[in-house]
Scaffold this motif. Structure first.
Motif, short mmCIF file in Angstrom:
data_model
loop_
_atom_site.label_atom_id
_atom_site.label_comp_id
_atom_site.label_asym_id
_atom_site.label_seq_id
_atom_site.Cartn_x
_atom_site.Cartn_y
_atom_site.Cartn_z
N THR A 25 53.70 65.76 22.17
CA THR A 25 53.45 66.95 21.35
C THR A 25 54.13 66.83 19.99
OG1 THR A 25 53.35 68.29 23.38
CG2 THR A 25 53.66 69.46 21.29
N ALA A 26 55.36 66.35 20.00
CA ALA A 26 56.08 66.18 18.73
C ALA A 26 55.39 65.17 17.83
CB ALA A 26 57.53 65.76 19.02
N TYR A 27 54.87 64.08 18.41
CA TYR A 27 54.19 63.06 17.61
C TYR A 27 52.91 63.61 16.96
CZ TYR A 27 51.41 58.91 16.56
OH TYR A 27 50.66 57.97 15.92
N LEU A 28 52.12 64.37 17.73
CA LEU A 28 50.89 64.94 17.19
C LEU A 28 51.17 65.93 16.08
CD1 LEU A 28 48.82 65.50 20.48
CD2 LEU A 28 48.51 63.71 18.76
N LEU A 29 52.20 66.79 16.24
CA LEU A 29 52.56 67.75 15.18
C LEU A 29 53.03 67.02 13.93
CD1 LEU A 29 54.42 70.47 17.29
CD2 LEU A 29 52.17 70.66 16.22
N TRP A 30 53.80 65.96 14.11
CA TRP A 30 54.30 65.18 12.95
C TRP A 30 53.14 64.53 12.19
CZ3 TRP A 30 54.05 59.83 12.23
CH2 TRP A 30 54.76 59.36 11.10
N LYS A 31 52.19 63.98 12.93
CA LYS A 31 51.04 63.32 12.30
C LYS A 31 50.19 64.32 11.53
CE LYS A 31 47.38 60.00 13.25
NZ LYS A 31 46.69 59.20 14.26
#
Length: 417
Positions: A25-31
């Motif tokens: 989830t954190a990776y998708l929000l960062w991207k």
């Protein structure tokens, strides 16, 4: 003890899965945040070079005409498409950095892509190429033209009214300082009553924009013919006919809410007095390639009807003869109760070129009264020297000398068979 071990293992596995889910989830929000930032933050201002520079490699004369050309519209490529090779299309012309990000190219209107850094200009649109074709009906006139008339017609079924709008006339043939034209409008076969336009002073190109109404039943509509006579008034208040337009209503598709705008070239009226039995006007044409003889029956005038009423119908019978032997005949539609009927009907006959020296055409004008025998009003024969002389022979020879061209003439009717 085994139950305690199972519980511990389950807790560890659940913790690992929760940690993985949080990481994804954190990776998708960062991207997603990085993508938004790349469009919202401009790293540097942009400046678009003049789109007209695309034509720099053309001749110097084309460059000198740049100021007279219409403004062109540039195509801009956004940064997301920079992976493609656009260099060959733009002659290595890039959008340059280091200027106002909202600068508008000199050659076109503002584009939403102008605020994107590192865009490419790949081409321009010339608006001149998308203009509607110019209407040349007011400028292109054939040789010998004496004027052109515009009008519109509309028929109201419910009220049985024919609405005629006289629009304009162009290129009348008279000195401009003395031409004061007006138009009379007839609904044939009634030649005793007419409607008249206003007189336009000192102009060869009068603009009328006047409306007229004729009361006519739907049953009789297609039997009627509009006739426009264009006159001019001289300084002594004398009326001089400049030309006429004749338009049979059977040639138009008249329905409710269907307004037809029509233009016709003026024709000179035959000023010679009618012959004893009347006259007929028709055109001849021969197509030597197809071996086809064409006859266009236009109109007749001055017919001596035995009885002038709407019960009388007048039609023309066209017969092709060869060595005085009947080959084929065709008839026009009947026109009711008029000594000056208008037909405008075309007939075609097969005739080999070798037969033209022995073939002839007979046009007979016939009157029919319901319940009575058909009566011959007059007849004319056109053909080669074997059968005809005078105007009839001249008409035939002119048709042969001008293949595929309609040759129009008046002929006097005679009463002999």
């Amino acid at each position: 003890m085994p139950e305690h071990a199972v519980a511990v293992a389950g807790g560890i596995i659940g913790g690992i899965l929760l940690f993985v889910l949080i990481g994804i989830t954190a990776y998708l929000l960062w991207k997603k945040f990085c993508c938004l930032l790349s469009y919202e933050k401009l790293t540097s201002p942009v400046k678009v070079t003049n789109a007209n520079a695309i034509f720099h490699d053309q001749s110097t004369s084309a460059i000198q005409l740049k100021s007279t050309r219409s403004r062109s519209i540039p195509f801009i490529i956004p940064p997301t498409l920079h992976g493609r090779d656009w260099i060959n299309l733009t002659n290595e012309e890039h959008v340059q950095e280091g200027s106002d990000p909202y600068a508008i190219p000199q050659s076109g209107p503002r584009s939403s892509f102008h605020s994107l850094a590192g865009a490419y200009v790949v081409g321009t649109i010339n608006p001149e190429l998308y203009k509607c074709p110019e209407d040349k009906s007011e400028t292109d006139f054939p040789e010998g033209n004496i004027g052109r008339l515009w009008f519109s017609i509309e028929y109201e079924q419910e009220s049985e009214r024919l609405l005629v709008s006289l629009i304009k006339v162009r290129k009348l043939q008279l000195p401009a300082d003395s031409c004061s034209p007006f138009v009379k409008i007839y609904l044939l076969p009634d030649e005793r009553s007419y409607l008249q336009s206003k007189t336009k002073r000192k102009t060869l190109n009068p603009q009328f924009d006047e409306n007229f109404i004729f009361q006519v039943s739907s049953k009789m509509l297609l039997q009627r013919t509009l006739k426009f006579l264009v006159y001019h008034v001289d300084k002594q208040k004398q009326h001089h006919l400049l030309g006429q337009v004749i338009f049979p209503l059977k040639n138009a598709t008249l329905t409710d809410d269907n307004k037809l705008v029509i233009r016709r070239d003026l024709e000179k009226e035959n000023l010679e007095p009618p012959s004893e039995y009347g006259d007929i006007q028709f055109s001849l044409s021969y197509n030597d390639y197809l071996g086809r003889l064409t006859v266009v029956v236009l109109r007749a005038r001055g017919l001596k009807l035995q009885e002038e009423s709407y019960a009388v119908s007048v039609y023309v019978k066209v017969s092709l003869m060869n060595h005085n032997k009947f080959i084929k005949s065709k008839k026009t539609a009947a026109v009711l109760g008029s000594p000056n009927p208008v037909y405008n009907e075309t007939f075609r006959f097969k005739a080999d070129q070798t037969e033209l020296d022995t073939a002839s055409l007979s046009l007979s004008v016939l009157q029919s009264i319901k319940g009575e025998k058909t009566h011959l009003l007059g007849r004319v024969v056109v053909g080669p020297f074997m059968y005809t002389r005078g105007k009839e022979l001249e008409h035939w020879n002119e048709m042969i000398s001008k293949p595929k061209e309609l040759v129009k003439r008046w002929h006097a009717l005679c009463h002999s068979m």
